[in-house]
Enzyme design. Structure first.
Site: not given
Ligand code: BEZ
Length: 220
Positions: A56, A133
């Site tokens: 993110c 997302r």
């Molecule tokens: C992240 O790194 O943004 C992320 C990765 C897996 C699940 C949720 C967030």
């Protein structure tokens, strides 16, 4: 990856392309904002799973880097997750401090999931507590024009988001469609004719290159 049982809430109807985007009023890092506040501009509204997570963070930086290009295209940008406004504030301050990138777009703090529910952003098969997302492209009349969904583990591609908006704006401005992998400057597709007479006229139309009557392209 673990797969969970998916329980759909039959009362929730996910938004659909070509229909008005679901209206909302939300707490954001820029104060209370309503969808209505964006009328007249296009809007990219995107959700992310959680603040202070690495993928993110790369996405927030990437969105910040295309923010001025979006603005030049008449497009505003807004993020969302099921986190508090204090968490959002701390995270955007952290991104500026550690990565040197200022996040100038508002981020919705959707703790009660009101907006996430209206837009179907929580995908229980992936996570019951986080938004996936999602990217919603809404035009100046507040019609939902495109939706793109990525899984939790895949960071989004900004070029594709820009390309979809450029394609939609080109289609609106010129009454055309755009082929696979189209990029601005490439030839566009002329929607196929609906009558025999129009088909006859189409293949003789100046400035139009037809492989066959239904498959015609032109340069803008
Ligand atoms: C992240 O790194 O943004 C992320 C990765 C897996 C699940 C949720 C967030």
């Amino acid at each position: 990856m673990e797969h969970r049982e998916i329980v759909d809430d039959a009362t929730i109807r996910n938004p659909r392309l070509g229909e008005p985007a679901p209206p909302f009023e939300a707490v954001t890092t820029h104060g209370k904002l309503r969808l209505e506040d964006f009328r007249g501009s296009w809007l990219v509204m995107f959700s992310h799973p959680a603040d202070f997570t690495p993928v993110c963070t790369t996405e927030f930086i990437a969105f910040a880097r295309i923010h001025s290009q979006l603005r030049e295209m008449g497009v505003e940008l807004m993020g969302l997750s099921i986190d508090s406004v204090y968490s959002h504030i701390a995270w955007v301050r952290n991104i500026e401090e550690k990565m040197g990138i200022k996040i100038e777009f508002p981020v919705i703090a959707d703790l009660d999931r009101a907006v996430a529910t209206k837009y179907g952003m929580v995908m229980p098969g992936e996570s019951r507590t986080e938004t996936s997302r999602c990217v919603f492209i809404i035009d100046g009349k507040q019609v939902l024009r495109a939706m793109i969904y990525y899984p939790l583990t895949t960071g989004r591609n900004m070029d594709e988001i820009l390309r979809v908006i450029q394609a939609l704006q080109t289609a609106d401005a010129h009454g055309v469609a755009t082929p696979a992998n189209w990029r601005p400057g490439d030839d566009v597709i002329i929607p196929p004719p609906g009558t025999q007479d129009a088909a006859e006229a189409r293949v003789k139309e100046p400035g139009v290159e037809c492989t066959d009557w239904y498959f015609c392209k032109k340069r803008l």
